[in-house]
Each structure stands twice: as structure tokens, then as C-alpha cells.
Design an enzyme around this catalytic site. Sequence first.
Site, PDB file in Angstrom:
ATOM      1  N   ARG A  90       7.255 -27.086-114.092  1.00  0.00           N
ATOM      2  CA  ARG A  90       7.479 -27.314-112.570  1.00  0.00           C
ATOM      3  C   ARG A  90       6.468 -28.585-112.168  1.00  0.00           C
ATOM      4  O   ARG A  90       6.398 -28.977-111.263  1.00  0.00           O
ATOM      5  CB  ARG A  90       6.381 -25.811-112.295  1.00  0.00           C
ATOM      6  CG  ARG A  90       7.388 -24.715-112.236  1.00  0.00           C
ATOM      7  CD  ARG A  90       5.853 -23.702-111.259  1.00  0.00           C
ATOM      8  NE  ARG A  90       6.885 -22.669-112.239  1.00  0.00           N
ATOM      9  CZ  ARG A  90       7.885 -22.306-111.082  1.00  0.00           C
ATOM     10  NH1 ARG A  90       8.087 -22.794-110.109  1.00  0.00           N
ATOM     11  NH2 ARG A  90       8.263 -21.042-110.958  1.00  0.00           N
ATOM     12  N   HIS A 134       6.138 -16.351 -94.227  1.00  0.00           N
ATOM     13  CA  HIS A 134       6.389 -15.317 -94.993  1.00  0.00           C
ATOM     14  C   HIS A 134       6.815 -14.694 -94.045  1.00  0.00           C
ATOM     15  O   HIS A 134       6.413 -13.874 -93.156  1.00  0.00           O
ATOM     16  CB  HIS A 134       4.900 -15.283 -96.236  1.00  0.00           C
ATOM     17  CG  HIS A 134       5.696 -14.324 -96.954  1.00  0.00           C
ATOM     18  ND1 HIS A 134       6.445 -14.203 -98.326  1.00  0.00           N
ATOM     19  CD2 HIS A 134       4.877 -12.766 -96.592  1.00  0.00           C
ATOM     20  CE1 HIS A 134       6.287 -13.393 -98.671  1.00  0.00           C
ATOM     21  NE2 HIS A 134       5.554 -12.106 -98.113  1.00  0.00           N
TER      22      HIS A 134
HETATM   23  C1  GRF Z   1      12.414 -16.787 -93.741  1.00  0.00           C
HETATM   24  O1  GRF Z   1      12.546 -15.208 -93.658  1.00  0.00           O
HETATM   25  C2  GRF Z   1      11.492 -17.692 -94.442  1.00  0.00           C
HETATM   26  O2  GRF Z   1       9.947 -16.816 -93.637  1.00  0.00           O
HETATM   27  C3  GRF Z   1      11.070 -16.540 -96.047  1.00  0.00           C
HETATM   28  O3  GRF Z   1      12.918 -17.123 -96.409  1.00  0.00           O
HETATM   29  C4  GRF Z   1      13.558 -17.468 -95.031  1.00  0.00           C
HETATM   30  C5  GRF Z   1      13.551 -18.487 -94.517  1.00  0.00           C
HETATM   31  O4  GRF Z   1      15.241 -18.606 -93.670  1.00  0.00           O
HETATM   32  N1  GRF Z   1      10.578 -17.483 -96.550  1.00  0.00           N
HETATM   33  P1  GRF Z   1      15.071 -20.188 -93.304  1.00  0.00           P
HETATM   34  O5  GRF Z   1      16.184 -20.657 -94.418  1.00  0.00           O
HETATM   35  O6  GRF Z   1      14.532 -20.325 -92.519  1.00  0.00           O
HETATM   36  O7  GRF Z   1      16.472 -19.842 -92.619  1.00  0.00           O
END
Ligand code: GRF
Length: 197
Positions: free
Chosen positions: A69, A117
Site C-alpha cells: 500500500r 459513501h
Molecule cells: C457509489 O455508490 C459511491 O458512493 C461508492 O461507490 C459507488 C461508485 O459509483 N463509494 P460510481 O463509480 O461513482 O458510479
Amino acid sequence: MKNIVILISGGGSNMAAIVKTAQRERWVEKYGARVAAVISNKADAPGLQFASAQGIVTEVLEHKAYSDREAFDAALAQLIDRYDSPGQPVLVLLAGFMRILTPGFVNRYAGRLVNIHPSLLPAFSGLHTHQRAIDAGCKVAGATVHLVTAELDHGPILAQAAVPVLPGDTADALSARVLTQEHLIYPQAIAGLLRKT
Ligand code: GRF
């Protein structure tokens, strides 16, 4: 010019929402800010095509090519820091970026590293948020835009949106309902930050 760099791993619909809002609301003229680059840790992330079609620089940094990482995050930081402008440090947005970042990386971008999130934090940090909300019998679910701190999904909240959990909801149905709200609150939270800087 204040540069914004967006990190993705997949579809990039939140990234696309931010790019479209920046264009529609003329962030260059209003805030002197532009989405300068989209970086993915996966070469096949569909969001990369949208970004390059918009004339945005795209970069791929495969995490698998790094031994740990720390090494990946150091390479990522080196790439991102190219977008610092004099007196204007780059703003870094995580948009479906499916990597846990090291404390060193998080501290380097403290106050200018933002995540979205798909839950109403502090409930349901981590993965599988929609199924967990359904299983818990929640009547509302939602999404949270927050500053990133060393503790996963726990930084100061910038914006939230709530949606109902409907009878018979599947994780996919709830996810789609939440996502429409993500596309509204993420760009608006970033505009709010840009207004302050
Ligand atoms: C979204 O639901 C975001 O909140 C989560 O992963 C998903 C990503 O969707 N962290 P995208 O790649 O923006 O379409």
C-alpha cells in the site's frame, strides 16, 4: 487555477456528475477551478472513457503493480502532486475509488481529500451498505460526502441526502435510488468547498 483530481475504480458516475456540474455551473469562471485529471487504479474502469471524451487527462495506476500500500500511495501522491498550482494545492476527490489509503497519504491531503459513501454515516461504514441497511430494517438510507481522515468513513460530514427504503427493496434498487442523490450532493458539496477557498 485550482485543480481537482478525481480518483475512480469503476463506473465513475459520481465523477461524471461532478464534471457535468462543473461545466454547467462554470466552475472555471466562478471559482477558478477545473477537473484536471481522472486517475483510476483499474485500466478497464468505464469512467475513463467518459473523462477522456470530455478532454480531461486520464491516468491509470494499477495497484497490482506495487508491492504494498505504501508504494502504491507514494506513486499516487507523486501523480496527484503534478496538479498543484502555485499557492493552490490540488483538491482530491474519491469517487468510487475502491482502495483503502494509508494514513500517510490521508495526512498529506488533510482538509482537501473528500469521499462519498453510500450510507448515512456514521451508520454502515465499510462495504455492502445497502444490503446491511435493508437487513437492519432501516426505513431511510442515503449517502454522505465527507472529508477523509485516517479512520475509514469517519471524517467530518460535508453533505448528506436521505431516501426511503421501500418494501421489497433489493440492494440494487436501493443503490440506484441512493445514487441519484449522490449525483446531486457530491458536486454541490464540492462547490461549497470551492466557495470557501
Ligand atoms: C457509489 O455508490 C459511491 O458512493 C461508492 O461507490 C459507488 C461508485 O459509483 N463509494 P460510481 O463509480 O461513482 O458510479
